[in-house]
Design a protein around this motif. Structure first.
Motif, mmCIF file in Angstrom:
data_model
loop_
_atom_site.group_PDB
_atom_site.id
_atom_site.type_symbol
_atom_site.label_atom_id
_atom_site.label_comp_id
_atom_site.label_asym_id
_atom_site.label_seq_id
_atom_site.Cartn_x
_atom_site.Cartn_y
_atom_site.Cartn_z
ATOM 1 N N ILE A 1 0.811 -1.225 0.000
ATOM 2 C CA ILE A 1 0.000 0.000 0.000
ATOM 3 C C ILE A 1 0.841 1.271 0.000
ATOM 4 N N LEU A 2 2.147 1.140 0.237
ATOM 5 C CA LEU A 2 3.017 2.308 0.199
ATOM 6 C C LEU A 2 3.549 2.583 -1.204
ATOM 7 N N GLU A 3 3.241 1.678 -2.141
ATOM 8 C CA GLU A 3 3.608 1.907 -3.534
ATOM 9 C C GLU A 3 2.603 2.868 -4.164
ATOM 10 N N LYS A 4 2.905 3.310 -5.370
ATOM 11 C CA LYS A 4 2.134 4.391 -5.996
ATOM 12 C C LYS A 4 0.931 3.921 -6.808
ATOM 13 N N HIS A 5 0.391 2.748 -6.495
ATOM 14 C CA HIS A 5 -0.765 2.257 -7.247
ATOM 15 C C HIS A 5 -1.995 3.143 -7.038
ATOM 16 N N ALA A 6 -2.088 3.745 -5.861
ATOM 17 C CA ALA A 6 -3.250 4.557 -5.487
ATOM 18 C C ALA A 6 -2.833 5.459 -4.330
ATOM 19 N N PRO A 7 -3.597 6.543 -4.073
ATOM 20 C CA PRO A 7 -3.280 7.390 -2.914
ATOM 21 C C PRO A 7 -3.408 6.597 -1.613
ATOM 22 N N THR A 8 -2.570 6.918 -0.647
ATOM 23 C CA THR A 8 -2.595 6.222 0.640
ATOM 24 C C THR A 8 -2.483 7.242 1.768
#
Length: 221
Positions: free
Chosen positions: A92-99
Motif C-alpha cells: 500500500i506504500l507503492e504508488k498504485h493509489a493514494p494512501t
C-alpha cells in the motif's frame, strides 16, 4: 462531527471466521471466491472514495487494495495504526493509489518520518488513533464514502463508536472452527443485549456460487 458513509465488507465462513487461524492470511480463504464474487467486491471498491484496513491486515496479508476485477478508479487507501507500525515495503506504500496512514502522537518519530517520505500521514489522537476525529478529518479530505475490509479489531472499534452504516458479507461455504480464530468482529464485545448493535437485512442474493447478504445498522433514536 461529519463522517464518511461507512460499509464493512468481508468474506466470512459459515461459522463467521475471517482466516484459518490467528496470524494467517485471509487470502487463503479468499482464493476460493469465484469470479462473480470477486467482481462484486471490486465493484464496491470502485464506487467508494476510500478503503480502510487495520495495520494487522497490512502486516499479515500485504494487500494492494486496488480495483482489479472491474474497470474503475482506485479508492484512497487508509490505515489507522496507533504506533505507525507499517512495514516500509508494504504494497500500500507503492504508488498504485493514494494512501493515508493515520497514527497517534505516541508513534515513534522515526517511523512517522519514514512513512511521510512515501505517503500522507495524519496524526489523530494522543496515545492511540482517535477514530471519531479521524473520520471527521477523512470526510473533510473528500472521503464521503468508505469501505472497510477489516480486520476484526478495526471492525469492533468502528462499530463500538457507532461509525458503521452497513455490513456486506460474502459467505464462504465451509467451516473453520477454532476458539482463537478471528471472527468478523473481535474486541471485547458487548456484555448486555441492551448494548448490542442491531441490524436489518436489506438484501440477499447469489453472485456466482456465493451468497451475499447486505445488512443495515439500525441506529437507536
Amino acid at each position: 462531527m461529519q463522517r464518511p458513509y461507512t460499509i464493512i465488507v468481508s468474506e466470512v465462513t459459515v461459522d463467521g471466521k475471517l482466516t484459518l487461524r490467528r496470524g494467517r492470511s485471509s487470502k487463503e480463504i479468499m482464493q476460493f471466491m469465484d469470479d462473480e464474487a470477486n467482481r462484486y467486491l471490486h465493484e464496491l471498491r470502485a464506487k467508494v472514495d476510500g478503503i480502510m484496513v487495520g495495520a494487522e491486515t497490512i502486516r499479515t496479508d500485504n494487500p494492494f487494495l486496488t480495483v482489479r476485477y472491474v474497470e474503475g478508479k482506485n479508492p484512497t487507501r487508509i490505515v489507522p495504526t496507533s504506533k505507525a507500525d507499517i512495514p516500509l515495503d508494504a504494497n500500500i506504500l507503492e504508488k498504485h493509489a493514494p494512501t493515508i496512514i493515520v497514527t497517534s502522537e505516541s508513534a515513534p518519530e522515526e517511523k512517522v518520518k519514514a512513512l511521510k517520505e512515501k505517503v500522507e500521514v495524519i496524526i489523530s489522537g494522543k496515545d492511540q488513533v482517535d477514530l471519531i476525529e479521524m473520520m471527521d478529518t477523512l470526510y473533510r479530505k473528500g472521503i464521503k464514502t468508505l469501505m472497510v475490509e477489516g480486520g476484526s479489531t478495526l471492525n469492533w472499534n468502528l462499530i463500538k463508536f457507532g461509525l458503521v452504516d452497513e455490513i456486506r458479507l460474502i459467505h464462504m461455504p465451509f467451516i473453520v472452527g477454532g476458539e482463537d480464530t478471528p471472527t468478523l468482529v473481535g474486541g471485547e464485545g458487548f456484555y448486555s443485549l441492551n448494548d448490542v448493535v442491531k441490524t436489518k437485512l436489506r438484501a440477499h442474493f447469489m453472485r456466482g456460487s456465493h451468497l451475499i447478504t447486505e445488512w443495515e445498522i439500525k441506529f437507536e433514536g
